[in-house]
Structure formats: structure tokens, C-alpha cells
Motif scaffolding. Sequence first.
Motif, PDB file in Angstrom:
ATOM      1  N   UNK A 124      43.264  46.960  30.255  1.00 42.03           N
ATOM      2  CA  UNK A 124      43.010  47.565  29.359  1.00 42.03           C
ATOM      3  C   UNK A 124      44.503  46.854  27.890  1.00 42.03           C
ATOM      4  N   UNK A 125      44.491  45.403  28.260  1.00 41.42           N
ATOM      5  CA  UNK A 125      44.997  44.898  27.507  1.00 41.42           C
ATOM      6  C   UNK A 125      45.966  44.831  27.603  1.00 41.42           C
ATOM      7  N   UNK A 126      47.035  44.616  28.585  1.00 38.02           N
ATOM      8  CA  UNK A 126      48.636  45.282  28.426  1.00 38.02           C
ATOM      9  C   UNK A 126      48.770  43.912  28.820  1.00 38.02           C
ATOM     10  N   UNK A 127      47.898  43.052  30.134  1.00 35.86           N
ATOM     11  CA  UNK A 127      48.302  42.280  30.992  1.00 35.86           C
ATOM     12  C   UNK A 127      48.874  42.882  32.314  1.00 35.86           C
ATOM     13  N   UNK A 128      48.672  43.741  32.398  1.00 40.80           N
ATOM     14  CA  UNK A 128      49.316  44.402  33.781  1.00 40.80           C
ATOM     15  C   UNK A 128      48.085  45.584  33.844  1.00 40.80           C
ATOM     16  N   UNK A 129      46.908  45.382  33.860  1.00 47.72           N
ATOM     17  CA  UNK A 129      46.106  46.279  34.461  1.00 47.72           C
ATOM     18  C   UNK A 129      46.107  45.939  36.013  1.00 47.72           C
ATOM     19  N   UNK A 130      46.323  46.425  37.055  1.00 50.03           N
ATOM     20  CA  UNK A 130      45.928  46.555  38.223  1.00 50.03           C
ATOM     21  C   UNK A 130      45.139  47.278  38.870  1.00 50.03           C
ATOM     22  N   UNK A 131      44.205  47.596  38.806  1.00 52.21           N
ATOM     23  CA  UNK A 131      42.774  48.499  38.902  1.00 52.21           C
ATOM     24  C   UNK A 131      42.418  46.244  39.185  1.00 52.21           C
ATOM     25  N   UNK A 132      42.084  45.638  38.307  1.00 52.83           N
ATOM     26  CA  UNK A 132      40.973  44.442  37.662  1.00 52.83           C
ATOM     27  C   UNK A 132      41.967  43.759  38.894  1.00 52.83           C
ATOM     28  N   UNK A 133      43.581  43.596  39.451  1.00 51.49           N
ATOM     29  CA  UNK A 133      44.191  42.758  40.154  1.00 51.49           C
ATOM     30  C   UNK A 133      43.740  43.265  41.521  1.00 51.49           C
ATOM     31  N   UNK A 134      43.342  44.844  41.866  1.00 51.38           N
ATOM     32  CA  UNK A 134      43.118  45.339  42.874  1.00 51.38           C
ATOM     33  C   UNK A 134      41.611  44.753  43.451  1.00 51.38           C
ATOM     34  N   UNK A 135      40.475  44.601  42.528  1.00 49.57           N
ATOM     35  CA  UNK A 135      39.731  45.032  42.485  1.00 49.57           C
ATOM     36  C   UNK A 135      38.885  43.468  42.938  1.00 49.57           C
ATOM     37  N   UNK A 136      39.982  42.413  42.597  1.00 46.40           N
ATOM     38  CA  UNK A 136      39.676  40.389  43.513  1.00 46.40           C
ATOM     39  C   UNK A 136      40.544  40.913  43.785  1.00 46.40           C
ATOM     40  N   UNK A 137      41.234  41.234  44.363  1.00 47.42           N
ATOM     41  CA  UNK A 137      42.556  41.004  45.603  1.00 47.42           C
ATOM     42  C   UNK A 137      41.599  41.503  46.782  1.00 47.42           C
ATOM     43  N   UNK A 138      40.254  42.244  46.196  1.00 46.81           N
ATOM     44  CA  UNK A 138      39.134  42.971  47.598  1.00 46.81           C
ATOM     45  C   UNK A 138      38.685  42.022  48.066  1.00 46.81           C
ATOM     46  N   UNK A 153      38.003  35.015  41.543  1.00 47.72           N
ATOM     47  CA  UNK A 153      38.252  33.752  40.221  1.00 47.72           C
ATOM     48  C   UNK A 153      38.164  34.765  38.306  1.00 47.72           C
ATOM     49  N   UNK A 154      36.645  35.009  39.214  1.00 45.46           N
ATOM     50  CA  UNK A 154      36.644  34.613  37.520  1.00 45.46           C
ATOM     51  C   UNK A 154      36.713  36.554  36.973  1.00 45.46           C
ATOM     52  N   UNK A 155      37.312  37.765  37.412  1.00 45.81           N
ATOM     53  CA  UNK A 155      37.397  38.244  38.129  1.00 45.81           C
ATOM     54  C   UNK A 155      38.519  38.696  36.470  1.00 45.81           C
ATOM     55  N   UNK A 156      39.685  37.714  36.935  1.00 43.56           N
ATOM     56  CA  UNK A 156      40.976  37.071  36.398  1.00 43.56           C
ATOM     57  C   UNK A 156      41.236  36.597  35.409  1.00 43.56           C
ATOM     58  N   UNK A 157      40.523  36.573  34.462  1.00 42.15           N
ATOM     59  CA  UNK A 157      40.590  36.076  33.296  1.00 42.15           C
ATOM     60  C   UNK A 157      40.930  37.280  32.385  1.00 42.15           C
ATOM     61  N   UNK A 158      41.518  37.248  31.818  1.00 36.38           N
ATOM     62  CA  UNK A 158      41.967  38.840  30.915  1.00 36.38           C
ATOM     63  C   UNK A 158      42.211  38.689  29.395  1.00 36.38           C
ATOM     64  N   UNK A 159      40.483  38.967  29.095  1.00 39.63           N
ATOM     65  CA  UNK A 159      40.038  39.091  28.039  1.00 39.63           C
ATOM     66  C   UNK A 159      39.923  39.592  27.033  1.00 39.63           C
ATOM     67  N   UNK A 160      40.431  40.957  26.933  1.00 37.27           N
ATOM     68  CA  UNK A 160      40.909  41.678  26.403  1.00 37.27           C
ATOM     69  C   UNK A 160      42.939  41.521  25.585  1.00 37.27           C
ATOM     70  N   UNK A 161      43.416  41.294  26.711  1.00 39.06           N
ATOM     71  CA  UNK A 161      45.019  40.369  26.520  1.00 39.06           C
ATOM     72  C   UNK A 161      44.584  39.539  25.744  1.00 39.06           C
ATOM     73  N   UNK A 162      44.353  38.294  25.615  1.00 36.11           N
ATOM     74  CA  UNK A 162      43.305  37.219  24.736  1.00 36.11           C
ATOM     75  C   UNK A 162      43.064  37.526  23.559  1.00 36.11           C
ATOM     76  N   UNK A 163      42.003  37.849  23.545  1.00 35.18           N
ATOM     77  CA  UNK A 163      41.341  38.625  22.176  1.00 35.18           C
ATOM     78  C   UNK A 163      42.327  39.248  21.001  1.00 35.18           C
ATOM     79  N   UNK A 164      43.321  40.042  22.138  1.00 38.63           N
ATOM     80  CA  UNK A 164      44.326  40.938  20.744  1.00 38.63           C
ATOM     81  C   UNK A 164      45.280  39.972  20.714  1.00 38.63           C
TER      82      UNK A 164
END
Length: 606
Positions: free
Chosen positions: A407-421, A340-351
Motif C-alpha cells: 500500500x506504499x505506507x512502508x507498514x503493509x502487514x499483509x506482505x510481511x505476513x506472506x513472507x513470514x509464512x 526475501x524477494x517479497x520484502x522490497x517495498x517498491x511502492x514506498x521507494x517509488x513514491x
Amino acid sequence: MDRVLVRLIAATSFLALLLFPALSEPKHGIAMQGEPALPPDYQHFDYVNPDAPKGGSINYCVVGSFDNLNPFILKSLRTTARGMIDTVYGNLVFEPLMQRNYDEPFSLYGLLADSADMDPDRKSIEFHLNPNAKWSDGQPVTPEDVLFTYDVFTDKGRPPYSDRMSMVAKLEKTGEHSVKFTFNDKANREIPLIIALTPIIPKHAFDKATFDKTTLKPVIGSGPYTVDKVQPGQHIVFKRNPDYWGKDIPSKRGFDNFDQITIEYFLNANARTEAFKKGICALDDEADPVKRERDIDFPAFRRGEVKEEYFTTGIPPVVNGFLFNTRLPKFADPAVRRALGMLYDFEWANKNLFGGKFDRTMSYWQNSELSALGHPADDREKALLAPYPGRVPPDVMDGTWRPPVTDGSGQDRKVLKAAFDLLKAAGYHVQGGKMLDPQGNPFSFEILTSSQDEERLAAVYQRTLEKIGIDVGIRTLDGDQIQSRKQRYDFEVLIGSSGFNNSLSPGSEQVGRWGSVAAKTEGSFNLAGVADPAVDAAINAMLNARTKEDYVAAVRVLDRLLISGNYMVPMQYNTQQWIAYWNYLEHPQKTPIFGYQLPTWWRKPN
């Protein structure tokens, strides 16, 4: 002289030293590490203007409400009027035995007690009360007041005040103006300083039988102000006491410069901001850089009637984020919290929300030598962690751990996959677009917020979590409702109101935030419910460290354990303090390491 006689005198002198050890001299100040920086003949703290003019009034503005003037009882955690005891506006009514110098990590100087005699092993401390110290009704401050304070706090007070006598073996009056605390085996090396910082109340003005009841009747204290007017939930007015006993002592010189202080209450931050623009509020300390840039552009600012200023501090930034209630089965597994900690998208929020002006919070003591970031664990740390193998992952141990970067897009699948795994490895799976726990139940939770800004941040987190099938609800409550839920631990996830201020000298407050006993104590600040013997051991080592090296090692171990435990999803911070204020205010030139200090400001003479 006969050699036998010389030897006899020497032996007798040595025996006398053993039987009657030399008494240490009372000192003007005490420090957690080493000695206080200021000499006995200091005249004032370095960050004040000792010649600041006295007079005028100031209006501070806060969001919330109040229905009580006693800050020491369980019912008061969020409903007590600001200013009674306050780290922002000052201890206007109640004072401790000693005063903190905010330009040192943790040093205290004389206030109600003008000196203290602390045992080198910190097994006892004797405070010598200033004979001139008086309550606002003119009665003297006595040792009996100190004894009464600890008696009533123990029986009727709230944490942490109610807990302090558990570390005291004996509390006794030792003279007309002196009182001594002798500590038991539960005490640590910080407890003498905590005792020195505990506010004292007058025995003659409080009834122990009714102490735990809320009150709106103006109370008596020893501080520089008295309560003048009270309008519950709307405002409280403090009037400077012209007969304040401590106005000329060194630790108070340059403070308390307004004749009148009013604290106005508003329902939300937007209403407070508009009141500032109208001149109702003297200052604004908005933390959101985008919002403050937008709001500061109003006529009075353009005319130069309002200033904005940045102050640089030397302390770790406040840690804010999404805090999990680990008492609940759904948050009991550290691996789940890590995902759950991996899923806060700081880069998107900051931008998109903060104009790129924030940095990511990664450590509880970020930007200091106490942080685990960038510091591989040394032998001292490894020894502390040896009884608890596997508690800290290798990358946290070697100081290289960092949260995932999107990547700040709000759609970074690599982070979603790592959390899902991670969740999959813990027995979770997706069915029909919903994340199910190992028992086949939908995985969902609710985030409590207290403002529109918090709602906005919660929505950022909600959007990402929903991409992997986790259903998140957001509920906004007012301050009193949030506080009531916090006291009962009746929540799943908190945001914002769970923030932690940390210093360069963390101490006993960490027991209340992260200790196992506090996790089971109603009204404690261990909101996450952390109950880990490794954390307890790190805090104990920190509180009993005798050298700076041991102290730093213990705090770094605590940092590593908190990072590894994933009790919170830290968000972002800004290293500078921003404040806007009307130009009738002035402040000292020097900023201490803890940042600007409003009790040292003054109003320009007309």
C-alpha cells in the motif's frame, strides 16, 4: 542428343554437386536470425550523420579509477581505462572483425573483415580481412594477428575471451587475407557472431609471456584513436588517428567525430555532477529522476547553454536489484529467496525516492516478446521444461505472476505476513525478536554497496527485513574493492553493480551469467552462482534455435526459470534514456533501438 548421353550428363552433374557442393558467396553482413537488414551496397548505418563535421574535443566523466590499459586480462575487469573497448564511448583502440548495427537486434557488418563466408549450418565461418586494415603503427592486420589473438586469449585472457577456443575445432589461415574457424560439437549457432565481435590484437605489439600483466604503456590497436596521455586513476586522453584505415568504410562512416576524447575519473557521483555543472564534463546521464531534476536547475541550464533530452529505446530495460550469492547455505533454498524477494517495498521507494516515475522490474526481458509476463507457456516451452518438473510455479507458467504490491505506507502487514509464512514453512522461526534458521542460528546478511544512492536503496530493504527479525548490515566499498570481492565471490548480497543489460537477441553472454560452468569459474559474471541443469538446457536451446518461434520459446523458458529461482530481487526501471549535455554538442536525428550512440555525436564547428 542421345537420351543415354543426356541421362549420363545429368547423373554426372548430380554426382558433381554431391562431391563438390557449391561454395557460398562471402557476405557483407551476418545476422543471428534471418538476413541483415542493410544491402551489400549500403553506404552507412541509418542512425548516423554521414556528413558530421570532424574536429574539436570532448570530455566524458566516470566514477571510479583505473590502473591498466589491457582490457583482456583477469586483473582488468574493473580497473581498465574506459574507451579501450567500450559499448558506451566506442571501441576507441581495439576493433573486432565485424561491427554491430545498433538498429537491428543482432546483425554485424564488415570492419577488419570486409566480408564473411558462413556455413549454412554454422559449422564454420571464414573471414576475409580488408586488405587496407592497418594497426596504428602502420603495419597491416594479418591472419597471423587473428591466430595470435585466440592463442593468447586462450592461455592468458579473462572470461569470456579465454573460453571461445573451447568451441573451435580448427583455426587456420586460408589465404593472404583470410582466416577460417571450424567449430566442434560444443559450439552453438551464435558462436560465429561472437567470434566476429571479438577484438583483435597485433601479434607484433604484444608479448604472450607478459600478456596477463597490467600495463600503463600505451598499446597499439587498429581503432580510430590512439592513447595520447595517461594519468592513472585520474584521466586518459585519446587522440584521433588521422591515418585511421577505416574512416571511409560504410560501417564507420559518421562515427569518431572528435579529434580528442578525454575520460575523467571521479571518486563519486556527486563530484561528477558538480564537474558537469562547471563545464568539465560534456554530459550527464543521471538515472535518478528526482536527483536529476534537482541538479539540472543551475545557471548554465537556465541560460540555455545546457540541454536535457529524453531518448526512447526498443530494448528491455537494465535489470538491477539485490543479488544473492546462492553458493552460501543461507541462500541455497529457493523458498527462502522467494520470501526475501517479497520484502522490497517498491511502492514506498517509488513514491518517496523517485517521485513515482519508475516502474517495477518483473522480467529479465521486460516490455518485449521475449518476456514471460503475459504469455502463457506454449507447447514448445512445456516440452523444454518437461524434464524438470516443478521448477516453475503455475502462475509463472501461465504468465500471470507479479510481485506483491504494497500500500506504499512502508507498514503493509499483509506482505510481511506472506513472507513470514514462507520462511516458517521452510523451518524458520522468530525468537526474542530475531529470525532464526532451522538450526537455531540468527538469520542475517550483509549488502555491499558502492555509492550513496545504493546505500539509500539498501536501507529501504533493510528497514522492511528488520520488521520480521532479519538483521541486515550495509557496507559501502569503492569500485576496486567491490570488483575484487566479486571476482572471488566474496559477498552475501550485491546491489547495483550486479545489474544486467539485456537485448532483443540474448545469446552466449547468458552462459556466463547463469551457466553451471561459469558458477565455478573465477571472474565469471555468474555472480549468483546459478547451477541448474534446467537453466543450462534453456540456454542451450536458445543458442541452437533455428526458427524464431523456437528462439522466443527458449528465452521465455529462461525468463521463467530465472523468475522462479529468485536469484535476484529486481527493483525498478525507467523506459527512457535521459541525458543532459552542453549545447556545443549535436547528435543524429534518428535514435536506433539500442538508444543514443555517443560515438556518432559531434561538436559544432566554431
